[in-house]
Motif scaffolding. Structure first.
Motif, PDB file in Angstrom:
ATOM      1  N   ALA A  93       0.842  -1.207   0.000  1.00 35.49           N
ATOM      2  CA  ALA A  93       0.000   0.000   0.000  1.00 35.49           C
ATOM      3  C   ALA A  93       0.875   1.253   0.000  1.00 35.49           C
ATOM      4  O   ALA A  93       0.588   2.216  -0.716  1.00 35.49           O
ATOM      5  CB  ALA A  93      -0.932  -0.001   1.209  1.00 35.49           C
ATOM      6  N   LEU A  94       1.959   1.230   0.770  1.00 35.98           N
ATOM      7  CA  LEU A  94       2.862   2.390   0.809  1.00 35.98           C
ATOM      8  C   LEU A  94       3.442   2.637  -0.591  1.00 35.98           C
ATOM      9  O   LEU A  94       3.404   3.754  -1.105  1.00 35.98           O
ATOM     10  CB  LEU A  94       3.997   2.165   1.820  1.00 35.98           C
ATOM     11  N   ALA A  95       3.945   1.558  -1.203  1.00 37.93           N
ATOM     12  CA  ALA A  95       4.568   1.691  -2.521  1.00 37.93           C
ATOM     13  C   ALA A  95       3.550   2.142  -3.569  1.00 37.93           C
ATOM     14  O   ALA A  95       3.834   3.008  -4.396  1.00 37.93           O
ATOM     15  CB  ALA A  95       5.199   0.367  -2.939  1.00 37.93           C
ATOM     16  N   LYS A  96       2.364   1.553  -3.516  1.00 33.07           N
ATOM     17  CA  LYS A  96       1.351   1.855  -4.513  1.00 33.07           C
ATOM     18  C   LYS A  96       0.908   3.315  -4.417  1.00 33.07           C
ATOM     19  O   LYS A  96       0.747   4.000  -5.427  1.00 33.07           O
ATOM     20  CB  LYS A  96       0.156   0.924  -4.312  1.00 33.07           C
ATOM     21  N   ASN A  97       0.705   3.781  -3.190  1.00 36.07           N
ATOM     22  CA  ASN A  97       0.290   5.165  -3.030  1.00 36.07           C
ATOM     23  C   ASN A  97       1.345   6.142  -3.517  1.00 36.07           C
ATOM     24  O   ASN A  97       1.023   7.128  -4.178  1.00 36.07           O
ATOM     25  CB  ASN A  97      -0.047   5.451  -1.573  1.00 36.07           C
ATOM     26  N   LEU A  98       2.597   5.857  -3.183  1.00 36.34           N
ATOM     27  CA  LEU A  98       3.677   6.721  -3.659  1.00 36.34           C
ATOM     28  C   LEU A  98       3.730   6.729  -5.177  1.00 36.34           C
ATOM     29  O   LEU A  98       3.914   7.768  -5.801  1.00 36.34           O
ATOM     30  CB  LEU A  98       5.021   6.236  -3.122  1.00 36.34           C
ATOM     31  N   SER A  99       3.537   5.558  -5.787  1.00 35.98           N
ATOM     32  CA  SER A  99       3.654   5.495  -7.246  1.00 35.98           C
ATOM     33  C   SER A  99       2.493   6.215  -7.918  1.00 35.98           C
ATOM     34  O   SER A  99       2.561   6.555  -9.092  1.00 35.98           O
ATOM     35  CB  SER A  99       3.754   4.054  -7.729  1.00 35.98           C
ATOM     36  N   ARG A 100       1.420   6.464  -7.165  1.00 36.27           N
ATOM     37  CA  ARG A 100       0.326   7.278  -7.709  1.00 36.27           C
ATOM     38  C   ARG A 100       0.560   8.752  -7.428  1.00 36.27           C
ATOM     39  O   ARG A 100      -0.292   9.588  -7.698  1.00 36.27           O
ATOM     40  CB  ARG A 100      -0.990   6.885  -7.045  1.00 36.27           C
ATOM     41  N   GLY A 101       1.683   9.050  -6.803  1.00 36.92           N
ATOM     42  CA  GLY A 101       1.988  10.460  -6.524  1.00 36.92           C
ATOM     43  C   GLY A 101       1.304  10.961  -5.270  1.00 36.92           C
ATOM     44  O   GLY A 101       1.200  12.154  -5.048  1.00 36.92           O
ATOM     45  N   GLU A 102       0.852  10.014  -4.411  1.00 38.59           N
ATOM     46  CA  GLU A 102       0.164  10.437  -3.197  1.00 38.59           C
ATOM     47  C   GLU A 102       1.089  10.381  -1.996  1.00 38.59           C
ATOM     48  O   GLU A 102       1.916   9.489  -1.882  1.00 38.59           O
ATOM     49  CB  GLU A 102      -1.066   9.545  -2.960  1.00 38.59           C
ATOM     50  N   ARG A 103       0.894  11.323  -1.123  1.00 38.55           N
ATOM     51  CA  ARG A 103       1.707  11.393   0.098  1.00 38.55           C
ATOM     52  C   ARG A 103       1.287  10.340   1.108  1.00 38.55           C
ATOM     53  O   ARG A 103       0.163   9.875   1.090  1.00 38.55           O
ATOM     54  CB  ARG A 103       1.478  12.745   0.778  1.00 38.55           C
TER      55      ARG A 103
ATOM     56  N   LEU B 149       7.183  12.433  -2.774  1.00 35.30           N
ATOM     57  CA  LEU B 149       8.054  12.301  -3.935  1.00 35.30           C
ATOM     58  C   LEU B 149       8.785  13.608  -4.165  1.00 35.30           C
ATOM     59  O   LEU B 149       8.230  14.676  -3.959  1.00 35.30           O
ATOM     60  CB  LEU B 149       7.228  11.961  -5.174  1.00 35.30           C
TER      61      LEU B 149
ATOM     62  N   TYR C 247      10.598  11.098 -10.702  1.00 38.84           N
ATOM     63  CA  TYR C 247      10.323  11.320  -9.293  1.00 38.84           C
ATOM     64  C   TYR C 247      11.108  10.318  -8.473  1.00 38.84           C
ATOM     65  O   TYR C 247      11.307   9.186  -8.905  1.00 38.84           O
ATOM     66  CB  TYR C 247       8.835  11.149  -9.000  1.00 38.84           C
ATOM     67  N   VAL C 248      11.571  10.733  -7.304  1.00 37.17           N
ATOM     68  CA  VAL C 248      12.250   9.802  -6.394  1.00 37.17           C
ATOM     69  C   VAL C 248      11.565   9.881  -5.025  1.00 37.17           C
ATOM     70  O   VAL C 248      11.083  10.935  -4.627  1.00 37.17           O
ATOM     71  CB  VAL C 248      13.763  10.101  -6.258  1.00 37.17           C
ATOM     72  N   PRO C 249      11.520   8.727  -4.329  1.00 33.98           N
ATOM     73  CA  PRO C 249      10.865   8.711  -3.018  1.00 33.98           C
ATOM     74  C   PRO C 249      11.671   9.495  -1.997  1.00 33.98           C
ATOM     75  O   PRO C 249      12.901   9.506  -2.041  1.00 33.98           O
ATOM     76  CB  PRO C 249      10.843   7.228  -2.628  1.00 33.98           C
TER      77      PRO C 249
END
Lengths: 94, 103
Positions: A32-42, A53, A76-78
């Motif tokens: 869930a953490l990875a998926k949200n980040l990959s959608r550009g969500e905090r 990001l 974008y980078v995390p």
């Protein structure tokens, strides 16, 4: 501490669950953490920190070995910023 | 734009793992607490496929009060750093902020 050690710790702490359930829970959280980040969500975890990001603009890069020029596209980078509680707990006097 | 919180993670554990809401909340809390405890001890936390959390010691360095311009040292401290795994990096690289991905 590796992922499997984390799973073992959590399983010991929550003995009402099977290790398989805890494993599934850890996987679900990380996915869930990875998926949200990959959608550009905090992501904001109170007491722990936040993930967001940062933007890296496109740049021209020269391979020092071959001298070849390569265009590196924007990306974008995390980024992780520790929350106040984590910062304070880790930063005890040296 | 939405922000993911512990409550959202607990909701997922309820839906996907079948924990009840109370348990789901506790497991999410423990998940971050265990990482915090490991970091406090100075351990590196390696979550394969996601990234590593690490505690680093920073020496004292010169700093400046941005308001007054006055020079003052920034004391030595321990800070937490996160290094995303290659997998996570390639997952977020093409994120389109503000334009939701079609899934």
């Amino acid at each position: 501490m590796t992922k499997s050690e984390l799973i073992a710790q959590l399983a010991a702490r929550h003995s009402q669950f099977s290790v398989a359930d805890i494993e599934m829970a850890v996987k679900t959280i990380l996915d869930a953490l990875a998926k949200n980040l990959s959608r550009g969500e905090r992501i904001e975890i109170r007491g722990f920190g936040s993930f967001s990001l940062s933007f890296r603009p496109a740049r021209l890069w020269r391979n020092p070995k071959s001298g070849e020029r390569v265009q590196v596209p924007a990306k974008y980078v995390p980024h992780f910023k520790a929350g106040k509680e984590l910062r304070d707990r880790v930063d005890f006097p040296l | 734009m939405t922000t993911l919180t512990k409550a959202d993670l607990a909701e997922l554990l309820f839906e996907k793992v079948g924990l009840n809401k109370r348990e789901a909340k506790d497991v999410v809390e423990s998940f971050f607490d265990e990482i915090r405890l490991a970091l406090e001890k100075g351990d590196i936390v390696k979550l394969s496929g996601f990234g590593n959390f690490q505690c680093r010691e920073k020496p004292q360095r010169p700093g400046r009060n941005p308001k007054t311009g006055e020079e003052m040292p920034i004391s030595a401290r321990r800070v937490v750093t996160f290094h995303a795994s290659q997998k996570l990096k390639s997952q977020v690289e093409g994120a389109q902020i503000g334009t939701p991905n079609a899934e």
